[in-house]
Design a protein around this motif. Sequence first.
Motif, PDB file in Angstrom:
ATOM      1  N   ARG A 223      67.401 -39.604 103.776  1.00  0.00           N
ATOM      2  CA  ARG A 223      67.175 -38.787 105.219  1.00  0.00           C
ATOM      3  C   ARG A 223      68.513 -38.484 106.113  1.00  0.00           C
ATOM      4  O   ARG A 223      68.320 -37.992 107.279  1.00  0.00           O
ATOM      5  N   TRP A 224      69.648 -39.099 105.482  1.00  0.00           N
ATOM      6  CA  TRP A 224      70.944 -39.003 106.300  1.00  0.00           C
ATOM      7  C   TRP A 224      71.493 -37.132 105.714  1.00  0.00           C
ATOM      8  O   TRP A 224      72.709 -37.088 106.008  1.00  0.00           O
ATOM      9  N   ALA A 225      70.753 -36.797 104.803  1.00  0.00           N
ATOM     10  CA  ALA A 225      71.243 -35.598 104.253  1.00  0.00           C
ATOM     11  C   ALA A 225      71.945 -34.535 105.033  1.00  0.00           C
ATOM     12  O   ALA A 225      72.931 -33.998 104.904  1.00  0.00           O
ATOM     13  N   GLU A 226      71.001 -34.185 106.078  1.00  0.00           N
ATOM     14  CA  GLU A 226      71.594 -33.406 106.925  1.00  0.00           C
ATOM     15  C   GLU A 226      72.566 -33.713 107.801  1.00  0.00           C
ATOM     16  O   GLU A 226      73.492 -32.672 107.996  1.00  0.00           O
ATOM     17  N   MET A 227      72.825 -34.892 108.270  1.00  0.00           N
ATOM     18  CA  MET A 227      73.910 -35.283 108.827  1.00  0.00           C
ATOM     19  C   MET A 227      75.158 -35.356 107.846  1.00  0.00           C
ATOM     20  O   MET A 227      76.414 -34.911 108.384  1.00  0.00           O
ATOM     21  N   ALA A 228      74.817 -36.020 106.694  1.00  0.00           N
ATOM     22  CA  ALA A 228      75.975 -36.131 105.818  1.00  0.00           C
ATOM     23  C   ALA A 228      76.630 -34.535 105.510  1.00  0.00           C
ATOM     24  O   ALA A 228      77.915 -34.286 105.432  1.00  0.00           O
ATOM     25  N   ASN A 229      75.641 -33.617 105.475  1.00  0.00           N
ATOM     26  CA  ASN A 229      76.065 -32.328 105.299  1.00  0.00           C
ATOM     27  C   ASN A 229      76.893 -31.707 106.156  1.00  0.00           C
ATOM     28  O   ASN A 229      78.092 -31.041 106.173  1.00  0.00           O
TER      29      ASN A 229
END
Length: 664
Positions: A399-405
């Motif tokens: 669920r952190w994928a967007e922020m990590a990207n």
Amino acid sequence: MCSLADRVMGRLSAKRSWRRQDHLGGGLNEIEFRPDGGTWTNNLILSRRLTAAANWTAALVIPIVIFANGCATPVGVKHVDQETAYRTLDANILSSGKPSAYSMQLLERNALVTRYQDHPQQVLAELYSGLGKPDERDRLFALSELSFAYAEDKQDQSYYLASAVFAYAFLFPEDAKEAPDAFDPRLRFAVDLYNQGLSNGLATTSRREVDLSQRELQLPFGSLDLRVDQQDFRYGGYQLTKFVSLSDLKVRGLRDRYRKAGIGAPLSASVEPLEKSTANRWIPATAKVPVTAFVRFDDPRLGMSENKINGTIHIYDPDTDSVVHIGSYVVPLESDSTAALAYRLEGAPIWDFEIAGFRRGDLSLFGRGRDNGLFMLHPYISGLIPVVFVHGTASSPARWAEMANELLGDPNIASRYQLWFFVYNSGNPIALSAMKLRESLSAAVKDIDPDVKDPALRQMVIIGHSQGGLLTKMTVVDSRSSFWDRRMKIPFGQAKLDPETRDLLQRALFVKPLPFVNEVVFIATPHRGSYMASNFIVKFGNKFLNLPGGLVKAAVQLDKLRQPGELGSPFRLPTALDNMDSSNPFVQTLSGLPIAAGVHAHSIIPVKGDGPPEEGNDGVVEYKSAHIEGVESELVVRSGHSTQANPETIEEVRRILYEHAGIH
């Protein structure tokens, strides 16, 4: 000016071509009319002059034709829309499947267009044999593009590699004065041809991977001797294996794609430990890391004259290596952090962990021996500050994928920080999960920096969402005996507990600030509990949670402390949902603990609607629960509870990380 026959016969022919024969003046005059590009032209195939009768007939029609209809000139222009005009000028074999105007111009000048269509190999060989002429720069570019076109048509990998070699020679001549200038559109075309030529030319038979092994390969005009620098294939304490091209992947599920334009083939690589080491246990077996492959050709023009090209494969980490030096040229490296992240998450088991990890107390994402919960997105790199993400209830690190990207796509952050993630069984008691977080972080720091040489590890940032924010807070507080004293009437040292249970309770309830955590960010954190935790539906769902088997023994012993004077109230082992009920002693105690001195704290609080934030909530947590005193900044985001992917939330995290690293 149009001829008389043009105007007369062009006007009379309306929809289709036709042919007329006149037997006038003893000669045959044949005229063919046909459509050409929307205009009408005539083809006089017999050069006998018109007879006097034909001229007299045409003369009668001249006034009508002149005033009724104009005639298109053989050379002229036609207005088109801007998109069509730009697409025509910018088209090339990679973007349109057809050679660019630059390559076609060379074929036209050498009267090779028709022959190229019928015998492309022969024409390529002829262009190659003409190298050394004044038009060599044009030939090298055309050879690169046309070789790529032939490779695409015939799926011949030797021509893909030839395309890369020709592009390299075009881009990096021995005399820098001959290199294409920055405004030459062919420069970017040639870089892309080099990159694609490498990844396609070195692809395995199945086309699923890229083979970067040392070997000799055949080219249309000779051979390519590929050497390998084995040191480049080592990434920290790992060996890079199983390379997959990222350039032909379409990304889904992420708003933005961060691709840094440059030279080299962007790849994803698997990692394997080189040796048994405690530092290696923080990388999952399924880890994939982004790298850039670059082949340095040794004087390709000399190699072409000898029909023998030599090249060395190099592997670069785009987070730490931003450029490559090629003779006197300094060239940025190509990378695609978004495609690498999406490829890693495609089909990853982490997506299946969310509900299962909430319900089952002993479930491990990594299998046996990997129950510490902490993992690094990439192998540890000395000098980069760790940013640790802690997910919330019934959630996962995915669920952190967007922020990590967004963060990995920012060179200022990617060059200063490394991303770590903590995954835990979110139905377990919060004190137990927080204990695992603290102990995992401490163990990781000890494993990767046993000699305490890396100051970046002592500037760690932890970002927690929802329940993860409560775990995060328990890394920066000194609880002393407050958690125990809230429930028990006797000192901890006097309680009748076996050594194993005493040790577990000591580690879980008596916490000290982690000395290496310098900054924390709370996102949608229920510091004073969640009003949803007391919802009757949630209470009902609480019955289906399975707590860890290791807590059973401790629960039995704590239950024995029910004797008068030893236990303030009957004991029941709590779940995470119990802990987040605003009436629960645990969350009440934690909310009263101050954040340790020297730790920078920030709050990001989502609130639905447009009313006063103080009266609102995010659907799970009320503002008055998420708001705490003593933080350096607080941002209210108009969002629901799952705000990790919200652009405002991400930008606030970016701001905090910029400030933390001193980026101006």
